[in-house]
Design a protein around this motif. Sequence first.
Motif, short mmCIF file in Angstrom:
data_model
loop_
_atom_site.label_atom_id
_atom_site.label_comp_id
_atom_site.label_asym_id
_atom_site.label_seq_id
_atom_site.Cartn_x
_atom_site.Cartn_y
_atom_site.Cartn_z
N LYS A 256 -110.74 -88.61 -13.49
CA LYS A 256 -111.18 -87.14 -14.33
C LYS A 256 -109.99 -86.54 -15.21
CE LYS A 256 -116.04 -86.68 -12.22
NZ LYS A 256 -116.67 -85.32 -11.79
N TYR A 257 -108.90 -85.87 -14.87
CA TYR A 257 -108.05 -86.28 -15.46
C TYR A 257 -106.65 -86.54 -16.25
CZ TYR A 257 -105.93 -88.00 -10.97
OH TYR A 257 -105.60 -88.89 -10.44
N HIS A 258 -105.78 -85.94 -17.17
CA HIS A 258 -104.85 -87.00 -18.12
C HIS A 258 -103.75 -86.19 -17.86
CE1 HIS A 258 -104.29 -89.96 -20.71
NE2 HIS A 258 -102.82 -88.81 -20.78
N LYS B 113 -93.01 -82.65 -32.58
CA LYS B 113 -94.82 -81.98 -33.63
C LYS B 113 -95.64 -82.70 -33.80
CE LYS B 113 -92.81 -84.18 -37.57
NZ LYS B 113 -91.61 -84.30 -38.42
N ASN B 114 -95.63 -83.80 -32.91
CA ASN B 114 -97.07 -84.86 -33.54
C ASN B 114 -97.87 -84.66 -32.25
OD1 ASN B 114 -96.44 -86.29 -35.37
ND2 ASN B 114 -94.45 -87.02 -35.01
N HIS B 115 -97.11 -84.37 -30.81
CA HIS B 115 -98.16 -84.14 -29.88
C HIS B 115 -99.04 -82.67 -29.45
CE1 HIS B 115 -99.99 -85.23 -26.16
NE2 HIS B 115 -99.40 -84.29 -25.50
N LYS B 116 -100.24 -82.81 -29.66
CA LYS B 116 -100.93 -81.67 -29.56
C LYS B 116 -101.92 -81.97 -28.03
CE LYS B 116 -99.23 -79.74 -33.32
NZ LYS B 116 -98.42 -78.96 -32.63
N GLY B 117 -101.99 -80.92 -27.06
CA GLY B 117 -102.78 -81.10 -26.26
C GLY B 117 -103.79 -80.09 -25.23
N GLU B 118 -104.47 -79.93 -24.07
CA GLU B 118 -104.89 -78.71 -23.63
C GLU B 118 -104.01 -77.95 -23.09
OE1 GLU B 118 -108.25 -78.06 -19.99
OE2 GLU B 118 -108.14 -79.93 -21.86
N SER C 137 -103.09 -73.47 -10.04
CA SER C 137 -103.31 -72.65 -9.50
C SER C 137 -104.94 -72.01 -10.36
CB SER C 137 -103.27 -71.75 -7.62
OG SER C 137 -102.18 -71.09 -8.59
N ASN C 138 -104.24 -71.17 -11.39
CA ASN C 138 -105.36 -70.21 -12.42
C ASN C 138 -105.25 -71.54 -13.21
OD1 ASN C 138 -104.80 -67.87 -11.47
ND2 ASN C 138 -102.68 -69.13 -11.18
N THR C 139 -105.93 -72.14 -13.11
CA THR C 139 -106.47 -73.40 -14.90
C THR C 139 -107.19 -74.08 -14.33
OG1 THR C 139 -106.05 -74.49 -16.30
CG2 THR C 139 -104.76 -75.06 -14.50
N LYS C 140 -108.36 -74.21 -15.24
CA LYS C 140 -109.11 -75.34 -15.33
C LYS C 140 -109.04 -76.26 -16.25
CE LYS C 140 -113.37 -71.91 -14.00
NZ LYS C 140 -114.30 -71.29 -14.26
N SER C 141 -108.19 -76.06 -16.36
CA SER C 141 -108.03 -77.72 -17.21
C SER C 141 -107.67 -78.99 -16.28
CB SER C 141 -106.34 -77.35 -17.93
OG SER C 141 -105.88 -78.72 -18.61
#
Length: 236
Positions: free
Chosen positions: A74-76, A153-158, A178-182
């Motif tokens: 479920k993660y990347h 420049k080309n990579h956009k991530g969460e 510990s402080n993200t739901k990403s």
Amino acid sequence: MQLFFNSNISSEDTEIQFSKEESRHIVKVLRKTIDDELFITNGKGYLFKAKITLAGINKCLANIIETEYQEKEKYHIHLAVAPTKMNDRYEWFLEKATEIGIQEITPIICDHSERKTIKLDRFQKIIQSATKQSLRYHTPKLNQAILFKEFIKNHKGETCLIAHCEETKRQSLKHILSNTKSMNFTLLIGPEGDFSTKEINLALANNYQPVTLGNTRLRTETAAVVATHSIVYSLD
């Protein structure tokens, strides 16, 4: 279970022919013969159970008798890591990160990079071997090497992070995890000489968060493995 790798098998196939090298290994080394069962993955989530129909050291054939699909994690986790001066160190990172559970890897060429060319075919073989060894059915994606500024420049991530050693304000990776739901992370790891100040500023200007991986200075390949394990451990 011993796992074989063949990226050309699809879920519609009913038979597989092994290469001459693999055929020799199956018949000569493993002493497999007709009606013995083999397990193969294509690195795209499928596990194939096959039964040998022809056992020759130059040509081994097997009928696929069962197909199973495993969903992706479920993660990347995407690590963009500068090539190390010694190739074997980068290969060690590729092997261990694959075993731990990384999904994507991009070699990035930085201002302080001592090595600016890589052998992508060699790296791909290391990843495939680690995929088999760790019984993974999804092979991590290995991208072409790219200049640092082009990647930014080309990579956009969460959730985008940059690990560097400059004595500036940084949060620990542990704190961020510990402080993200990403569930989607991109992390930059620099070369032996670290990122240049210019590169760090460029990353920050593109919404990358500066992080530290601990109180000690780690080699490039060690930092990459530590980061992979930390993220996977926090998400599992």
